[in-house]
Design a protein around this motif. Sequence first.
Motif, PDB file in Angstrom:
ATOM      1  N   UNK A  13       8.550  -1.187  12.099  1.00 56.11           N
ATOM      2  CA  UNK A  13       9.606  -0.111  11.518  1.00 56.11           C
ATOM      3  C   UNK A  13       8.787   1.217  11.532  1.00 56.11           C
ATOM      4  N   UNK A  14       7.629   1.350  11.507  1.00 55.47           N
ATOM      5  CA  UNK A  14       6.791   2.637  11.443  1.00 55.47           C
ATOM      6  C   UNK A  14       6.895   2.839  12.999  1.00 55.47           C
ATOM      7  N   UNK A  32       9.671  -0.317  24.214  1.00 57.97           N
ATOM      8  CA  UNK A  32       8.956   0.745  23.953  1.00 57.97           C
ATOM      9  C   UNK A  32       8.609   0.650  22.406  1.00 57.97           C
ATOM     10  N   UNK A  33       9.518   0.162  21.613  1.00 56.37           N
ATOM     11  CA  UNK A  33       9.040  -0.319  20.189  1.00 56.37           C
ATOM     12  C   UNK A  33       7.973  -1.202  19.919  1.00 56.37           C
ATOM     13  N   UNK A  34       8.185  -2.354  20.689  1.00 60.75           N
ATOM     14  CA  UNK A  34       6.876  -3.158  20.607  1.00 60.75           C
ATOM     15  C   UNK A  34       5.684  -2.979  20.999  1.00 60.75           C
ATOM     16  N   UNK A  45      11.314  -9.549  17.968  1.00 58.20           N
ATOM     17  CA  UNK A  45      12.640 -10.579  17.633  1.00 58.20           C
ATOM     18  C   UNK A  45      12.570 -11.416  16.609  1.00 58.20           C
ATOM     19  N   UNK A  46      11.228 -12.015  16.309  1.00 56.09           N
ATOM     20  CA  UNK A  46      10.943 -12.810  14.898  1.00 56.09           C
ATOM     21  C   UNK A  46      11.558 -12.223  13.780  1.00 56.09           C
ATOM     22  N   UNK A  47      11.113 -10.705  13.907  1.00 59.74           N
ATOM     23  CA  UNK A  47      11.542  -9.852  12.511  1.00 59.74           C
ATOM     24  C   UNK A  47      12.538  -9.535  12.465  1.00 59.74           C
ATOM     25  N   UNK A  48      13.346  -9.032  13.667  1.00 60.21           N
ATOM     26  CA  UNK A  48      14.543  -8.420  13.727  1.00 60.21           C
ATOM     27  C   UNK A  48      15.514  -8.990  14.619  1.00 60.21           C
ATOM     28  N   UNK A  49      16.734  -9.413  14.217  1.00 63.45           N
ATOM     29  CA  UNK A  49      17.636 -10.367  15.352  1.00 63.45           C
ATOM     30  C   UNK A  49      18.138  -9.428  16.246  1.00 63.45           C
ATOM     31  N   UNK A  50      18.015  -8.193  16.367  1.00 60.79           N
ATOM     32  CA  UNK A  50      18.706  -7.310  17.417  1.00 60.79           C
ATOM     33  C   UNK A  50      17.961  -5.774  17.055  1.00 60.79           C
ATOM     34  N   UNK A  51      18.366  -4.837  18.195  1.00 60.26           N
ATOM     35  CA  UNK A  51      18.006  -3.547  17.913  1.00 60.26           C
ATOM     36  C   UNK A  51      18.835  -2.817  16.935  1.00 60.26           C
ATOM     37  N   UNK A  52      20.149  -3.412  16.675  1.00 60.68           N
ATOM     38  CA  UNK A  52      21.016  -2.745  15.709  1.00 60.68           C
ATOM     39  C   UNK A  52      20.104  -3.068  14.455  1.00 60.68           C
ATOM     40  N   UNK A  53      19.764  -4.148  14.127  1.00 60.08           N
ATOM     41  CA  UNK A  53      18.799  -4.508  13.010  1.00 60.08           C
ATOM     42  C   UNK A  53      17.581  -3.548  12.678  1.00 60.08           C
ATOM     43  N   UNK A  54      16.967  -3.281  13.633  1.00 57.37           N
ATOM     44  CA  UNK A  54      15.798  -2.402  13.690  1.00 57.37           C
ATOM     45  C   UNK A  54      16.108  -1.122  13.280  1.00 57.37           C
TER      46      UNK A  54
END
Length: 197
Positions: A13-14, A32-34, A45-54
């Motif tokens: 998230x940071x 890029x986030x990863x 993707x283990x922590x967030x199902x999609x970019x929308x969730x992120x």
Amino acid sequence: MSSAEPSTRDRIVAAASELFYGEGIRAVSVDAVAEKAGLTKRTLYYHFASKDDLIAAYLQQREQPNLARFRRWYAEAEGDAAEKTRAVFRNLARSARRPSWKGCAFLRTSAELANMPGHPAIKIGAAHKKDFEIWFAATFEAEGLANAALLARQVVLLLDGSFAVVLLHRDPAYMEAAGEAAFTLVNAASRRVLAGK
């Protein structure tokens, strides 16, 4: 892992927050986030199902700190409700003078997702803006101002309008001008109360 170390989710998230705020949500890929978080896309993707969730998580983590900052600015300002309201805008103008300032994350995200009204981030942004309106209304009501809900809505319109115009012109003086308009509105409401109207 020590309690001082951020969790993997917090690191993601940071990283997303820094990239999304700096470059925009559409311009930033999950890759890029990863990379910024120092982990694999699979872990992300283990922590967030999609970019929308992120994107939704990015806005959620900004929500309470933003509201707390506004409350602090209001509480620390001297004077009556009108002067305190103007102080909020002056503090925003100071923030907008920083090179890292990119405007309101909630409004920018909403603009990027304007064709997706059901997106979770749009709902979070709408709730965030409503929270500001409710806070201003409760604050003005506690000050004994008449029509506190309408006054709060007017101040929020000035606030969000100033975010947009300052982003366009890169001139925080617009935010200060909006603060003067907010001062005038709140001051007029205070005078009506004093006059018993």
